[in-house]
Every structure is written in C-alpha cells, then in structure tokens.
Design a protein around this motif. Structure first.
Motif, PDB file in Angstrom:
ATOM      1  N   LYS A 161       5.642  73.230  31.092  1.00 10.83           N
ATOM      2  CA  LYS A 161       5.460  73.701  32.604  1.00 10.83           C
ATOM      3  C   LYS A 161       4.700  72.431  33.242  1.00 10.83           C
ATOM      4  N   ARG A 207      -6.987  80.429  36.897  1.00  7.98           N
ATOM      5  CA  ARG A 207      -5.817  79.267  36.767  1.00  7.98           C
ATOM      6  C   ARG A 207      -6.566  78.219  37.673  1.00  7.98           C
ATOM      7  N   HIS A 209      -4.155  75.659  38.946  1.00 11.46           N
ATOM      8  CA  HIS A 209      -3.165  75.030  39.653  1.00 11.46           C
ATOM      9  C   HIS A 209      -2.701  76.422  40.297  1.00 11.46           C
TER      10      HIS A 209
HETATM   11  N1  LIG Z   1      -1.135  71.594  29.571  1.00 15.29           N
HETATM   12  C1  LIG Z   1      -1.839  71.932  30.528  1.00 15.29           C
HETATM   13  N2  LIG Z   1      -2.073  70.908  31.513  1.00 15.29           N
HETATM   14  C2  LIG Z   1      -2.654  71.058  32.616  1.00 15.29           C
HETATM   15  N3  LIG Z   1      -3.248  72.455  32.864  1.00 15.29           N
HETATM   16  C3  LIG Z   1      -3.090  73.167  32.165  1.00 15.29           C
HETATM   17  C4  LIG Z   1      -2.397  73.121  30.864  1.00 15.29           C
HETATM   18  N4  LIG Z   1      -2.377  74.500  30.213  1.00 15.29           N
HETATM   19  C5  LIG Z   1      -3.095  74.961  30.909  1.00 15.29           C
HETATM   20  N5  LIG Z   1      -3.603  74.497  32.002  1.00 15.29           N
HETATM   21  C6  LIG Z   1      -4.552  75.124  32.935  1.00 15.29           C
HETATM   22  O1  LIG Z   1      -4.919  76.268  32.506  1.00 15.29           O
HETATM   23  C7  LIG Z   1      -4.750  77.582  33.266  1.00 15.29           C
HETATM   24  C8  LIG Z   1      -4.609  78.757  32.245  1.00 15.29           C
HETATM   25  O2  LIG Z   1      -3.427  78.602  31.475  1.00 15.29           O
HETATM   26  P1  LIG Z   1      -2.736  79.800  31.008  1.00 15.29           P
HETATM   27  O3  LIG Z   1      -1.737  79.344  30.067  1.00 15.29           O
HETATM   28  O4  LIG Z   1      -3.757  80.582  30.508  1.00 15.29           O
HETATM   29  O5  LIG Z   1      -1.970  80.488  32.305  1.00 15.29           O
HETATM   30  P2  LIG Z   1      -0.653  79.834  32.948  1.00 15.29           P
HETATM   31  O6  LIG Z   1       0.323  79.092  32.133  1.00 15.29           O
HETATM   32  O7  LIG Z   1      -0.966  79.559  34.460  1.00 15.29           O
HETATM   33  O8  LIG Z   1       0.087  81.358  33.077  1.00 15.29           O
HETATM   34  P3  LIG Z   1       0.695  82.088  31.711  1.00 15.29           P
HETATM   35  O9  LIG Z   1       0.467  81.517  30.662  1.00 15.29           O
HETATM   36  O10 LIG Z   1       0.296  83.500  31.726  1.00 15.29           O
HETATM   37  O11 LIG Z   1       2.008  82.216  32.322  1.00 15.29           O
HETATM   38  C9  LIG Z   1      -3.202  76.954  34.107  1.00 15.29           C
HETATM   39  O12 LIG Z   1      -3.085  77.819  35.171  1.00 15.29           O
HETATM   40  C10 LIG Z   1      -3.602  75.739  34.411  1.00 15.29           C
HETATM   41  O13 LIG Z   1      -4.190  75.439  35.324  1.00 15.29           O
END
Ligand SMILES: Nc1ncnc2c1ncn2[C@@H]1O[C@H](COP(=O)(O)OP(=O)(O)OP(=O)(O)O)[C@@H](O)[C@H]1O
Ligand SMILES: [Mg+2]
Length: 252
Positions: A161, A207, A209
C-alpha cells in the motif's frame, strides 16, 4: 544467634513479598480477562443497532426515493457511509480482541513460502503495479501459523500500500541476526514515515497518513504487536519520509 534471627527475618520478608506478588499477579490476570470479555461483548453488541441504522437508511432511500430531494438523499448516504465506517471499526476491534483470546498453537512455519503466497495474491489483485519482490529462501520459525500469517499479511499489505504512489517499488522479506536472536523484517522503498512517531504506529487507530492518501483504519500494526508479544518477541519500525520503511520482529 543474632545472625540467625536476622536471616530468618529476611527469609520471612522474602516469602511475604513473593506471596504478595503472586496475589497481585492473579488479580491482574482476572482483571485482564474481564477487560477482554468486556471489550469483546461491547463491540459485539454494538453491531446490531448499527445494522438497523444502515438497513433503515437504505430502506428510506429505496422506498421513499420520489419524496426525497437531493439534499435528503445526500444526508442519508452520509448516514450510511458513517455507519459502515463504524461497523468496520467495530470489526477491527473484534479482531484485535480475538487475537489475545484465541489459543496459541506451536507450529513449524515456513515464513518464506507464506510470504510468497501473500505477495502473489497482492500482485494478482493489481497486476499493473511494477514491484520487485526479494524474499529470502528457507526462513523457518516456530509459532502459531495462523497468527504469523496475519503478521506477514499485514506487513506485506502495508508495504504494498505505502509504495502505491511510486511507479517502481521494491519489497523485501528477510532475516538478520539481532542480539543473539533472529530479527525478521519486511522492507519497502515507499512513502516511509517520520521516525519521531515510530512508537505511535503500533497504537490502535493511529495513522500517520490521511485516509484519502492511503486507505485503512490503523489497526494492522496494533494487531501485529499483540501477536508478536504473545510469541514473546518484539516488533519495531525504522523509516524515513519518502525513503521507505522497515518493520522488524523477533519471536520468543
Ligand atoms: N510500510 C509502511 N510505510 C510507511 N508508513 C507505514 C507503513 N506501514 C505502516 N505505516 C504507517 O503506520 C500507520 C499504521 O499502520 P497500520 O497497518 O496499523 O494501519 P493502516 O495500514 O493505516 O490500516 P489497516 O492496517 O487497519 O488497514 C499507517 O497508517 C502508516 O501511517
Ligand atoms: Mg495496515
């Protein structure tokens, strides 16, 4: 004589402290279980009225279409969108509490094969994206295979993503020695994040973003952290804005 009395006193004090600790520990366990049961039933019971709100809004939209003007329809669409978003948040909370409630299995897990099957699915859903996958071969681990699959799915989904705005991307899954243990990692060269918030990422619904920029509710990493803690391991993140992110985890 005095020495013996003092030693006995010290021993008694130690035994008293151990007893106190055991009592506090069992109290904590009970409270923890109650809290888990509470959050489970709350999120479970919240779903029914929410379904009514969504269902009746839909019925009004369909059965009274002629009588509603555009503004009325717009309001009802917003009611539906908000109740569906809330349903998603409740589902996420339920999943989070299920992770701590479910029984743990101790399987021998082929993480490399698991990672390949996850990224193959991701590529199938969006075949146009140009992403290079580098997945280390033969990485095995001991743990609950269903829970570890959730960890890899969430980390690889995030990598997929948050590289989505780049024309080319590279996503890596590997392992490195770390303080005598194995640290597995998922690395990408996507949007990255500001290290000042590295700890915050693991808090539910936090989050970095906006939803319009990257979809999601912010539950994935909280889920991962609980699973890793259940395995007795640690999880941490490294990143830099627009220069990608690496998520590491150890088991036991
Ligand atoms: N690979 C990544 N690169 C950049 N930012 C990240 C990455 N993984 C997580 N984050 C940051 O951490 C936040 C929390 O991640 P998390 O996986 O918990 O939530 P999400 O992906 O936004 O939503 P969900 O996993 O519930 O669909 C994200 O919204 C983003 O801001
Ligand atoms: Mg996520």
């Amino acid at each position: 004589m005095r020495d013996i009395t003092e030693r006995r006193k010290a021993e008694e004090e130690l035994a008293r402290q151990a007893k106190e600790l055991a009592r506090a520990n069992s109290e904590l366990c009970v409270v923890n279980k109650e809290l888990e049961a509470f959050s489970y039933s709350v999120s479970h019971d919240l779903r029914a009225p929410l379904r009514s709100i969504d269902g009746f809004s839909k019925a009004v939209l369909e059965d009274y279409e002629q009588k509603l003007d555009d503004q009325g329809k717009d309001y009802l669409h917003r009611v539906r969108a908000a109740s569906q978003r809330m349903a998603q948040l409740i589902d996420d909370l339920l999943n989070l509490s299920r992770v701590t409630r479910s029984d743990m299995h101790h399987d021998s897990v082929n993480l490399s094969a698991m990672a390949w099957s996850i990224v193959t699915e991701l590529q199938k859903i969006q075949p146009d994206r140009q992403v290079d996958f580098v997945i280390a071969e033969g990485l095995m681990a001991k743990g609950d295979s269903r829970l570890l699959k959730l960890v890899l799915e969430n980390l690889l989904n995030n990598a997929w993503k948050f590289t989505g705005k780049h024309t080319h991307a590279k996503i890596e899954f590997g392992a490195a020695p770390c303080n005598g243990k194995t640290a597995y990692f998922v690395r990408d060269d996507g949007a990255g994040f500001d290290m000042a918030y590295a700890e915050k990422l693991f808090i539910p619904f936090q989050r970095l973003h906006g939803v319009t920029e990257f979809a999601g509710t912010g539950i994935g990493l909280a889920l991962i952290q609980r699973i890793i803690h259940r395995h007795g391991g640690h999880v941490w993140a490294e990143g830099k804005v627009e220069q990608g992110a690496t998520f590491y985890f150890t088991l036991q």
